[in-house]
Each structure stands twice: as structure tokens, then as C-alpha cells.
Design a protein around this motif. Structure first.
Motif, PDB file in Angstrom:
ATOM      1  N   LYS A 164      -0.980 -12.084  -4.412  1.00  0.00           N
ATOM      2  CA  LYS A 164      -2.139 -10.666  -4.467  1.00  0.00           C
ATOM      3  C   LYS A 164      -2.660 -11.160  -5.632  1.00  0.00           C
ATOM      4  N   SER A 165      -1.957 -11.567  -6.750  1.00  0.00           N
ATOM      5  CA  SER A 165      -2.470 -11.655  -8.184  1.00  0.00           C
ATOM      6  C   SER A 165      -3.649 -12.739  -8.201  1.00  0.00           C
ATOM      7  N   PHE A 166      -3.195 -13.913  -7.581  1.00  0.00           N
ATOM      8  CA  PHE A 166      -3.817 -14.924  -7.505  1.00  0.00           C
ATOM      9  C   PHE A 166      -5.151 -14.818  -6.913  1.00  0.00           C
ATOM     10  N   ILE A 167      -5.096 -14.622  -5.685  1.00  0.00           N
ATOM     11  CA  ILE A 167      -6.133 -14.447  -4.763  1.00  0.00           C
ATOM     12  C   ILE A 167      -7.226 -13.370  -5.583  1.00  0.00           C
ATOM     13  N   GLY A 222      -5.287  -7.500   1.435  1.00  0.00           N
ATOM     14  CA  GLY A 222      -6.172  -8.163   1.864  1.00  0.00           C
ATOM     15  C   GLY A 222      -7.301  -8.552   1.029  1.00  0.00           C
ATOM     16  N   LEU A 223      -8.601  -8.820   1.385  1.00  0.00           N
ATOM     17  CA  LEU A 223      -9.522  -9.609   0.580  1.00  0.00           C
ATOM     18  C   LEU A 223     -10.718  -8.744   0.872  1.00  0.00           C
ATOM     19  N   GLN A 280      -9.411 -11.604   7.932  1.00  0.00           N
ATOM     20  CA  GLN A 280      -8.836 -10.395   7.117  1.00  0.00           C
ATOM     21  C   GLN A 280      -7.278 -10.082   7.127  1.00  0.00           C
ATOM     22  N   THR A 281      -7.116 -10.082   8.695  1.00  0.00           N
ATOM     23  CA  THR A 281      -5.710  -9.853   9.060  1.00  0.00           C
ATOM     24  C   THR A 281      -4.561 -10.746   8.489  1.00  0.00           C
ATOM     25  N   LEU A 313      -1.502 -10.441   6.151  1.00  0.00           N
ATOM     26  CA  LEU A 313      -0.156 -10.795   6.169  1.00  0.00           C
ATOM     27  C   LEU A 313       0.375 -11.883   4.954  1.00  0.00           C
ATOM     28  N   ILE A 314      -0.498 -12.599   4.322  1.00  0.00           N
ATOM     29  CA  ILE A 314      -0.102 -13.458   3.277  1.00  0.00           C
ATOM     30  C   ILE A 314       0.430 -12.596   2.006  1.00  0.00           C
ATOM     31  N   MET A 315      -0.687 -11.634   1.768  1.00  0.00           N
ATOM     32  CA  MET A 315      -0.294 -10.682   0.556  1.00  0.00           C
ATOM     33  C   MET A 315       0.860  -9.927   1.013  1.00  0.00           C
TER      34      MET A 315
END
Length: 388
Positions: free
Chosen positions: A145-148, A171-172, A131-132, A136-138
Motif C-alpha cells: 500500500k505504501s509503495f503504490i 485499492g487505487l 481496481q479489484t 487484493l494486492i493491498m
């Protein structure tokens, strides 16, 4: 070795989708439905769904749960008649979601880790790390963010709006603005007692939810850290605060800056005051049984003009003080079965009260999933020390 790796992979996958309430492509296609179905058949096949071993010590939980379900069905029928309630607004539907998308996945997860508490801690840590990484990716690349979000059925999230796009929702999780950050912070503090790990979770999740501040306070009090060490940490915290640059806070956590530095917390207080109301004049009947109107902001009912996020207000307007008493009793019974440490059980009840003040927590979510994971570990655990 391969079997162990596969077990870790699948148990982490089940935990991740259930704890973070993930969907796939559509917000209504919950991924936890799959482990929920498998968990149901495992419980049924092993004779534990209605076994005396499970039934007897949880008699109170069963009784309150049945009362909530029956009362919810009665309220739902009246609500459909009075206000044209929709499927997503039915309380019985939300309660059944707890069973099918939190209870059954919890059992399947516990089965995968062979009922070992230490394995649960290891899997939970893996999921926190993942999750962390998503955070960091987003955070470093907001365009991701939009893609995920679109993949996991969150394309309509408020976090994709212009004013939120670069400031929250990293995060997701289906509850990234609400329950997930709070629970992550608290559970890290009571389960791991690792200052560095706790600091990483705090730094990342305070961006998503200001309630992490409350979570870290409760978790700090509930943790098993030495009392003198707690005092030292508090002292160091007060020394560090003046060193924080306001401009840095504004750029890193703009929502926190606007709420507590610019507005001194008044914005939240004002918003809450506007969300506490009754849909009609109260009498003895409505005090006991409510108005059978679902005023939750997440429910689209044309006849309801004013809505609220506050779970207690939603419950009172729907089912009166009786529904609140049943729900609180259910939470208390679950909490004291989930935690052998009664001190932690009290804090778990307090957390439910706080979370239901932020939003309506009746339904599938990380709180109920964790609760039933701990209950199943306590009931069926192998001979392994379980301090919680």
C-alpha cells in the motif's frame, strides 16, 4: 486487431485515471489533465464545444453552469477579503476543475470508444476488474500500500496511518474512502445485473466504505432485476445474516464491526451532529448569500478554527441557500440529460445529495466524470440501443 487492442488500452487508461481521480507522485499532479487537454482540442476541432447541436439541448445546463461560475467568483473575492481564502478553497477554482478534469476527459474517452455505449460498459468492467486486483494486492500484502500510494501521489493519505493501515484504503483511487466504492457498487448493479460480479464488488468495497451498504440498497431498487427475484434475494439476505460470525466480521471489516455491531451506528450520527453548524448568527443576508467562509476540512485557512466534511454545510456557510439551489438545479439538469430512464435520473440526483452529505463533491470526481460520459454518449451516440 492491434488497433482495437490499443483503443481498448487507451480508453481504459483514460477512464481509470479520470473516474478514480488519480495523481502522479504529487496529489496536485492530476493524470486526467492530459486527456482533459486532448479532449478540449477534440471538442474544439470538431466544432462541438460551441456547436448548436450541443448547445441547444443543454441550454439549461449551460445557463446554470455560468450562473454558478459567476456567483462563485463573487463569493471567492469576498472570501479572500474576509478570511484570506487560499487557491484550493476557491469555489470557482473547484467548478473549473469539473470542466477541465471531468468534462473534457469524458469527451476524449467517449471519442476513443467511438461513441458506443456497449464499449463503455466493456471498458468500465475492465477498470472494475483492475481496481479489484489492486484491492487484493493491498489487502493480502498491506506493505504494498505504501509503495503504490507514493507513486500515485497519496503518500499523505490517512489510510497510511497506523489505525487505518490494515483496515481501509485498499485499492487505487483518490476517493477510495468516499465516492469510488459507492459509485462502483451502484453502477455495477444498474449496468450489469450480474449477481456474482456485484457480490465481488460488495465484498471488496464494504471494507473501504460503510456507505456501500446504502449504495447497494439504492442500486438494488434501481436495477432492472425482476421484482420477484429482488424479493427472493432480500429473503435470502435475511436468512444469511444470522450465519455471519461476529469475529469474522471484526477481522475482515473492523470499521464495519466498530460502527454497526459495537456502536449500533451511533458513532456516525454523533460525528455528523458535530459537523452541522454555522460560523455566525444567521440573518436574511447570510441565509441567502452565506458567510463567504470555506469551512471544508480539506482547506487550510488559518482564520477558520472549526471545520466540517458535510458538503451542504460547507456550501451554505460559503454561499447560502442560493448556492445550494444553483448546485441542486445543476445536478438535476445533468442527471436528466445523462439518463434517458427518468427513474434512474431521480436516483442519480439522490446519490448526489447523499454524497454531498458525506463530503464536498463540488470539483473533479467520479460522479461528474460518469455523468458527462453518459451525456456525451446520449448526444453523440451512434445508432445503438442505449437503455440508460
Amino acid at each position: 486487431m492491434i488497433k482495437i487492442m490499443l483503443r481498448i488500452f487507451f480508453s481504459s487508461l483514460v477512464f481509470f485515471v479520470a473516474f478514480y481521480r488519480l495523481s502522479f507522485l504529487s496529489p496536485s499532479l492530476y493524470l486526467s489533465f492530459i486527456p482533459g487537454v486532448i479532449g478540449f482540442f477534440y471538442l474544439l476541432g470538431q466544432g462541438r464545444l460551441f456547436s448548436r447541436k450541443l448547445q441547444k439541448p443543454q441550454a439549461v445546463i449551460y445557463l446554470i453552469g455560468v450562473c454558478i461560475l459567476i456567483y462563485s467568483i463573487i463569493l471567492d473575492i469576498l472570501s479572500i477579503i474576509y478570511s484570506g481564502n487560499v487557491l484550493t478553497g476557491l469555489f470557482a477554482f473547484r467548478f473549473l476543475f469539473i470542466i477541465f478534469l471531468s468534462v473534457f476527459p469524458a469527451y476524449f474517452f467517449v471519442y476513443l470508444i467511438k461513441f458506443k455505449f456497449n464499449d463503455f460498459l466493456n471498458v468500465f468492467k475492465i477498470c472494475l476488474i483492475i481496481q479489484t486486483l489492486f484491492f487484493l494486492i493491498m489487502f493480502l500484502n498491506p506493505a504494498m500500500k505504501s509503495f503504490i500510494y507514493s507513486i500515485f501521489g497519496m503518500g499523505g493519505s490517512v489510510n497510511l496511518l497506523d489505525h487505518n493501515f490494515s483496515s481501509r484504503g485498499f485499492g487505487l483511487s483518490g476517493e477510495i474512502n468516499y465516492m469510488s466504492p459507492f459509485l462502483m457498487m451502484y453502477l455495477v448493479l444498474i449496468f450489469y445485473n450480474n449477481i456474482l460480479f456485484s457480490l465481488i464488488i460488495f465484498i471488496t468495497q464494504i471494507v473501504n466504505s460503510n456507505m456501500v451498504l446504502i449504495s447497494i440498497l439504492i442500486g438494488f431498487l434501481a436495477s432492472k432485476l425482476n421484482v420477484y427475484f429482488k424479493i427472493i434475494l432480500i429473503f435470502l439476505g435475511f436468512l444469511t445474516l444470522p450465519l455471519l460470525n461476529a469475529e469474522f466480521i471484526k477481522n475482515y471489516a473492523p470499521r464495519f464491526y466498530d460502527e454497526y455491531i459495537t456502536n449500533s451506528g451511533e458513532r456516525t450520527i454523533t460525528a455528523l451532529s458535530e459537523m452541522i453548524f454555522l460560523v455566525n448568527r444567521i440573518d436574511i443576508y447570510s441565509f441567502l448569500f452565506g458567510f463567504q467562509k470555506n469551512i471544508s476540512t480539506g482547506v487550510d485557512i488559518a482564520s477558520i478554527s472549526r471545520k466540517t466534511d458535510v458538503g451542504w454545510v460547507v456550501m451554505f456557510n460559503y454561499g447560502g441557500i442560493i448556492y445550494i439551489i444553483l448546485f441542486v438545479s445543476f445536478i438535476i439538469a445533468l442527471s436528466f440529460k445523462a439518463f434517458k430512464d427518468k427513474y434512474l435520473a431521480v436516483f442519480w440526483v439522490l446519490i448526489a445529495i447523499l454524497l454531498n452529505s458525506k463530503g464536498l463533491m463540488l470539483g473533479m470526481n467520479g460522479y461528474f466524470f460518469i455523468t458527462f460520459v453518459l451525456i456525451f454518449l446520449n448526444v453523440y451516440s451512434v445508432k445503438e440501443k442505449n437503455e440508460f
